[in-house]
Scaffold this motif. Structure first.
Motif, mmCIF file in Angstrom:
data_model
loop_
_atom_site.group_PDB
_atom_site.id
_atom_site.type_symbol
_atom_site.label_atom_id
_atom_site.label_comp_id
_atom_site.label_asym_id
_atom_site.label_seq_id
_atom_site.Cartn_x
_atom_site.Cartn_y
_atom_site.Cartn_z
ATOM 1 N N ARG A 178 39.292 39.909 32.543
ATOM 2 C CA ARG A 178 39.052 38.505 32.226
ATOM 3 C C ARG A 178 37.607 38.209 31.883
ATOM 4 N NH1 ARG A 178 42.471 35.004 36.693
ATOM 5 N NH2 ARG A 178 44.286 34.770 35.355
ATOM 6 N N HIS A 192 41.629 40.648 37.012
ATOM 7 C CA HIS A 192 42.662 39.829 37.662
ATOM 8 C C HIS A 192 43.465 40.701 38.614
ATOM 9 C CE1 HIS A 192 46.408 37.127 37.445
ATOM 10 N NE2 HIS A 192 45.502 36.524 38.178
ATOM 11 N N HIS A 271 50.645 27.085 38.948
ATOM 12 C CA HIS A 271 51.123 28.473 38.915
ATOM 13 C C HIS A 271 50.984 29.091 40.291
ATOM 14 C CE1 HIS A 271 46.808 29.412 38.733
ATOM 15 N NE2 HIS A 271 47.117 30.661 39.017
#
Ligand SMILES: [Zn+2]
Length: 309
Positions: A178, A192, A271
């Motif tokens: 990322r 991640h 999420h």
């Protein structure tokens, strides 16, 4: 007659020596982010499994624990292969409580690749990610202390894994490289460590595997968070939840609803961040969803090797 007895005793002694030799079962080919399962039908009480690199540098370890499933009774240990390891040959070694190495074996780690993603953060999320609040540091230290220890000492059941969200959409994968782009235009890189599953706020979250809740807390960066110990030293981690229904000490089944999906903490939308930690090392959920936390294909290969004998 006397000499016959001596030969017989000598023979029994030598045979016993062979049988006392410990057999460890494991696969030898892995990807970065995989879990290595080592099984033994003999006692491995108080033994430790270690991973070392070609320079014999220590990388990670875990204890051996007693495990009983429908098809296997014996000792198991699992260790995680970090997604940032270089490809190549590594050594597994089994140590006794006194640090004596009783077994060494080689495994090969392949150079599997991970996705790259850019994530734009607004002012609020930029402030959270760049915040130097000592409470953020102490919360990080506390959770890593949990990952690095084991509460349970044995395990039972198949340890099969289900996705914690039904009909969720995966928006970010384990191992993604990322690049966070801050509101002032600067950026920082990170790996991640989990899988992000998007869905509407309030969607039920399942425990994913049988285990014991060891953390249930509102944390600054990860919002409402739950950590479940699935196996000794193996944790399922749930971040950004809306509601939490469990408390530390609760025993859960894989289909227990532990809370609901949300967008608490540093989140760009609703999420669930679902993560696995093995001896502190973040690992990919995909092979675990396919074969269980203790590699069921390895168990089946031991069972079939006995049937063939
Ligand atoms: Zn995530």
């Amino acid at each position: 007659m006397k000499s016959f007895n001596i030969i017989l005793i000598l023979f029994l002694f030598l045979t016993a020596g062979v049988h006392a030799e410990q057999n460890f079962y494991y696969n030898s080919n892995f990807n970065r982010g995989d879990v290595v399962t080592v099984l033994s039908e003999n006692s491995a009480e108080n033994f430790t499994l270690e991973l070392v690199n070609s320079r014999e540098e220590f990388l990670t370890d875990n204890i051996f624990f007693y495990i009983e499933t429908n098809s296997f009774k014996g000792y198991a240990s699992v260790i995680g292969l970090d997604s940032t390891l270089s490809a190549g040959e590594y050594t597994l070694q089994v140590k006794t409580q006194d640090g004596i190495i009783v077994y060494k074996g080689a495994i090969l780690i392949h150079q599997n690749l991970f996705k790259k993603e850019n994530i734009q953060l607004n002012y609020k999320n930029t402030s959270l990610r760049t915040d130097t609040d000592p409470e953020i540091v102490s919360q990080a230290v506390a959770i890593h202390e949990i990952y690095g220890t084991s509460v349970q000492k044995s395990a039972s059941g198949s340890k099969s894994i289900i996705s914690p969200i039904k009909n969720g959409i995966i928006t970010s994968w384990f191992g993604d490289r990322r690049n966070f782009i801050y509101s002032d235009g600067s950026s920082s890189k990170a790996v991640h460590n989990g899988t992000d599953i998007a869905g509407p706020v309030g969607t039920e979250i399942y425990a994913g595997c049988d285990g014991k809740v060891v953390l249930s807390k509102d944390r600054i960066i990860t919002g409402n968070s739950v950590v479940i110990e699935y196996l000794p030293g193996v944790y399922g981690v749930f971040f950004h939840m809306d509601k939490i229904y469990v408390l530390p000490g609760d025993m859960v089944s894989k289909d227990t609803v532990i809370g609901t999906l949300g967008a608490t903490g540093l989140a760009t939308g609703p999420h669930l961040h679902w993560e696995f930690r093995v001896g502190g090392v973040p690992v990919s959920p995909d092979p675990l969803l396919a074969n269980g936390l203790i590699d069921n294909s390895l168990i089946m290969s031991i069972v079939s090797s006995h049937t063939a004998e």
